[in-house]
Design a protein around this motif. Structure first.
Motif, PDB file in Angstrom:
ATOM      1  N   LEU A 166       0.852  -1.182   0.000  1.00  0.00           N
ATOM      2  CA  LEU A 166       0.000   0.000   0.000  1.00  0.00           C
ATOM      3  C   LEU A 166       0.890   1.234   0.000  1.00  0.00           C
ATOM      4  N   ILE A 167       0.538   2.220  -0.825  1.00  0.00           N
ATOM      5  CA  ILE A 167       1.198   3.524  -0.752  1.00  0.00           C
ATOM      6  C   ILE A 167       0.116   4.583  -0.622  1.00  0.00           C
ATOM      7  N   THR A 168       0.409   5.623   0.136  1.00  0.00           N
ATOM      8  CA  THR A 168      -0.514   6.737   0.307  1.00  0.00           C
ATOM      9  C   THR A 168       0.051   7.952  -0.408  1.00  0.00           C
ATOM     10  N   ALA A 169      -0.794   8.612  -1.195  1.00  0.00           N
ATOM     11  CA  ALA A 169      -0.379   9.789  -1.959  1.00  0.00           C
ATOM     12  C   ALA A 169      -0.369  11.000  -1.016  1.00  0.00           C
ATOM     13  N   ASN A 170       0.648  11.048  -0.170  1.00  0.00           N
ATOM     14  CA  ASN A 170       0.711  12.092   0.858  1.00  0.00           C
ATOM     15  C   ASN A 170       1.915  13.012   0.680  1.00  0.00           C
ATOM     16  N   GLN A 171       2.471  13.029  -0.523  1.00  0.00           N
ATOM     17  CA  GLN A 171       3.625  13.888  -0.796  1.00  0.00           C
ATOM     18  C   GLN A 171       3.205  15.074  -1.667  1.00  0.00           C
ATOM     19  N   GLU A 172       4.195  15.877  -2.039  1.00  0.00           N
ATOM     20  CA  GLU A 172       3.913  17.045  -2.868  1.00  0.00           C
ATOM     21  C   GLU A 172       3.194  16.620  -4.146  1.00  0.00           C
ATOM     22  N   ALA A 173       2.196  17.397  -4.541  1.00  0.00           N
ATOM     23  CA  ALA A 173       1.361  17.046  -5.697  1.00  0.00           C
ATOM     24  C   ALA A 173       2.097  17.326  -6.994  1.00  0.00           C
ATOM     25  N   LYS A 174       3.073  16.486  -7.271  1.00  0.00           N
ATOM     26  CA  LYS A 174       3.801  16.542  -8.535  1.00  0.00           C
ATOM     27  C   LYS A 174       4.010  15.103  -8.985  1.00  0.00           C
ATOM     28  N   ASP A 175       4.652  14.913 -10.111  1.00  0.00           N
ATOM     29  CA  ASP A 175       4.939  13.559 -10.573  1.00  0.00           C
ATOM     30  C   ASP A 175       6.186  13.028  -9.875  1.00  0.00           C
ATOM     31  N   HIS A 176       6.132  11.747  -9.504  1.00  0.00           N
ATOM     32  CA  HIS A 176       7.248  11.104  -8.813  1.00  0.00           C
ATOM     33  C   HIS A 176       7.674   9.873  -9.605  1.00  0.00           C
ATOM     34  N   TYR A 177       8.954   9.543  -9.497  1.00  0.00           N
ATOM     35  CA  TYR A 177       9.472   8.337 -10.148  1.00  0.00           C
ATOM     36  C   TYR A 177       9.027   7.075  -9.409  1.00  0.00           C
ATOM     37  N   ILE A 178       8.672   6.064 -10.171  1.00  0.00           N
ATOM     38  CA  ILE A 178       8.669   4.671  -9.700  1.00  0.00           C
ATOM     39  C   ILE A 178       9.914   4.040 -10.309  1.00  0.00           C
ATOM     40  N   VAL A 179      10.751   3.445  -9.499  1.00  0.00           N
ATOM     41  CA  VAL A 179      12.059   2.985  -9.961  1.00  0.00           C
ATOM     42  C   VAL A 179      12.194   1.480  -9.742  1.00  0.00           C
ATOM     43  N   VAL A 180      12.705   0.795 -10.754  1.00  0.00           N
ATOM     44  CA  VAL A 180      13.052  -0.619 -10.651  1.00  0.00           C
ATOM     45  C   VAL A 180      14.492  -0.764 -11.124  1.00  0.00           C
ATOM     46  N   SER A 181      15.326  -1.390 -10.297  1.00  0.00           N
ATOM     47  CA  SER A 181      16.727  -1.582 -10.669  1.00  0.00           C
ATOM     48  C   SER A 181      17.170  -2.995 -10.331  1.00  0.00           C
ATOM     49  N   SER A 182      18.162  -3.458 -11.066  1.00  0.00           N
ATOM     50  CA  SER A 182      18.643  -4.826 -10.861  1.00  0.00           C
ATOM     51  C   SER A 182      19.490  -4.907  -9.600  1.00  0.00           C
ATOM     52  N   ARG A 183      19.447  -6.056  -8.958  1.00  0.00           N
ATOM     53  CA  ARG A 183      20.223  -6.321  -7.748  1.00  0.00           C
ATOM     54  C   ARG A 183      21.343  -7.310  -8.063  1.00  0.00           C
ATOM     55  N   PHE A 184      22.486  -7.110  -7.418  1.00  0.00           N
ATOM     56  CA  PHE A 184      23.604  -8.051  -7.483  1.00  0.00           C
ATOM     57  C   PHE A 184      24.158  -8.197  -8.897  1.00  0.00           C
TER      58      PHE A 184
END
Length: 504
Positions: A240-258
């Motif tokens: 669950l995420i709550t939209a409680n930050q500044e009302a702008k666009d934010h990154y969703i990030v996926v990166s490889s591990r190891f």
């Protein structure tokens, strides 16, 4: 009285551009990724699949237990492929299940071309869920990806070589900033995240937002908050995420591990009132820290006060109070057989037969041997066989996955959910049981094993059938790192009749 839901899917090739170059993809009803399956506990799913490809095709349902019905499991050892130009109807029941899962193509390295989609199983209305209904519910399919067509990748493996390093990472079939998820200020949303990729562990994070973990592959979890979450190959999580930050666009990030280098891609979390696009570099995350990932994995626990798919607390089944009747140790290995790359379990590299094992077994044709793989590592060189491990229905067993290699591995068992009771570095010994979590271990269908480490699981063998136990590293699975568990009573003929009738 359980409802029926009907799906009619046409599987075709189509040109896709996930990383900016044209390549051949697998579409379902013209979509890449394929459509979501939305269902409720105990629903009957009737999925009619038309194969419009020029080669046999098969879908498997990662995490769906198919109670007493491994005929529709959708892997080659149990289910006949759909010939080109033909169709097959899968009759599934999501019996006593909730949660987030996915489907994918299991033959001919088709998984590298698409054909995957999300599965969600909601709780029945009268069963309480341990969090308020979210404002919306998003499926997020993440995975590593190649610019080469799946036929070229398959040719590399058929030639006895290893796959090269992936070219990128996709989020819902798109590259950087190719997907947008819209949220309203102050509202809470559910994200169902599945790693549908071919091999890499991935880290998932949302710029400026905390994530509360609520469900893992059908188990409600303690609601722990994370800044980022490791999702290993084949795994599914709900946050669950709550939209409680500044009302702008934010990154969703996926990166490889190891990995070296680290692959990164992004999507956009768009506040509906925002006129400010994402800018600057996306936030960084963990890269090669094994201990960080191990500690996070150990922090994922079952919510013992929450109901599962049935109106009783999940914690009422005290798995930690049951004596195991058998211990199986499974060690992976890599090597050359006749000058070609192969992968193995307990030194046996799986070779498929021309006929699904389930049919050979059901009609007592033979052609394979139960017990063709030892139940502990031999230390010998790799050899090829059709590996089938025999276990008894209603046993309660312990399986130890041993990883003597330098990579993180990921293991999945069809037909079951199991308790991940322990994981640690070094060699497993009987003394390792002293550190097991016998109270609130998470129950799931896919678990990771860290480098030079082990992971222990407990399983109640309550689902008769022939079930695929495999690595979720798809090149390793394709080249032999898998086996089948044959779960029957000693009276084979009786237990076979316990299953649903064989499809005609």
């Amino acid at each position: 009285e359980d409802p029926y839901r009907y799906f009619d899917w046409n599987v075709t090739y189509g040109t896709i551009y996930p990383l900016g170059v044209p390549q051949q993809g697998i579409l379902i009803n013209g979509q890449f990724p394929g459509p979501d399956i939305n269902s409720v506990t105990n629903d009957n799913l009737v999925i009619n699949i038309h194969n419009s490809l020029d080669e046999p095709f098969l879908l498997s349902w990662n995490g769906i237990q198919n109670r007493r019905n491994s005929f529709v499991d959708g892997v080659y050892g149990t289910t006949c492929p759909i010939p080109p130009g033909r169709n097959n109807t899968f009759n599934l029941q999501v019996k006593d299940q909730i949660g987030s899962f996915y489907y994918f193509p299991s033959l001919a390295f088709h998984k590298a071309a698409g054909g995957f989609g999300g599965i969600r199983i909601l709780s029945r209305p009268r069963i309480p869920v341990p969090f308020p209904d979210p404002a919306n519910d998003y499926t997020i399919l993440i995975g590593d990806w190649y610019k080469k067509n799946h036929t070229d990748l398959k040719a590399i493996l058929d030639g006895g070589r290893k796959l090269p390093f992936p070219d990128g990472i996709l989020i819902n079939g798109r590259g950087p900033n190719g997907v947008t998820f819209t949220v309203d200020q102050g509202k809470t949303y559910r994200l169902r995240i599945s790693n549908v990729g071919l091999q890499n562990s991935l880290n998932f994070r949302v710029e400026g937002h905390k994530m509360t973990l609520v469900e893992v592959e059908g188990t409600h979890t303690l609601q722990t908050t994370y800044s980022s979450l490791d999702v290993h190959a084949g795994q599914s999580y709900s946050v669950l995420i709550t939209a409680n930050q500044e009302a702008k666009d934010h990154y969703i990030v996926v990166s490889s591990r190891f990995t070296t280098p680290v692959l990164t891609t992004t999507a956009v979390l768009h506040y509906s009132s925002s006129n400010t696009p994402v800018s600057g570099p996306p936030p960084g995350g963990p890269t090669i820290q094994i201990d960080w990932s191990l500690n996070q994995a150990r922090s994922i626990r079952t919510n013992l006060s929450a109901s599962g798919p049935r109106p009783n607390p999940q914690g009422s089944y005290h798995y930690g109070m049951i004596n195991t009747t058998k211990t199986i140790r499974l060690a992976s290995s890599a090597g050359q057989v006749n000058g070609k790359q192969r992968y193995a379990v307990n030194s046996v590299s799986f070779v498929p037969l021309d006929t699904p094992l389930k049919l050979l077994d059901y009609f007592k044709i033979g052609g394979f041997r139960v017990g063709s793989i030892p139940d502990s590592p031999t230390g010998g060189g790799i050899y090829q066989d059709t590996s089938v491990l025999g276990v008894n229905y209603r046993q309660f067993i312990e399986i130890i996955f041993e990883n003597n290699e330098d990579i993180v591995q990921s293991w999945h068992l069809d037909g079951y959910s199991f308790w991940v009771v322990g994981m640690d570095g070094g060699q497993w010994t009987q003394a390792s049981r002293n550190g097991y979590n016998l109270r609130d271990a998470v129950s799931r269908c896919t678990t990771q094993v860290y480098p030079k480490s082990w992971t222990a699981i407990y399983i109640a063998l309550d689902n008769v059938g022939m079930w695929n136990l495999r690595t979720e590293f798809w090149a390793r699975q394709y080249l032999g790192q898998q086996l089948y568990m044959r779960v029957y009573t000693d009276s084979t003929s009786t237990s076979l009749r316990d299953e649903y009738p064989i499809p005609r």
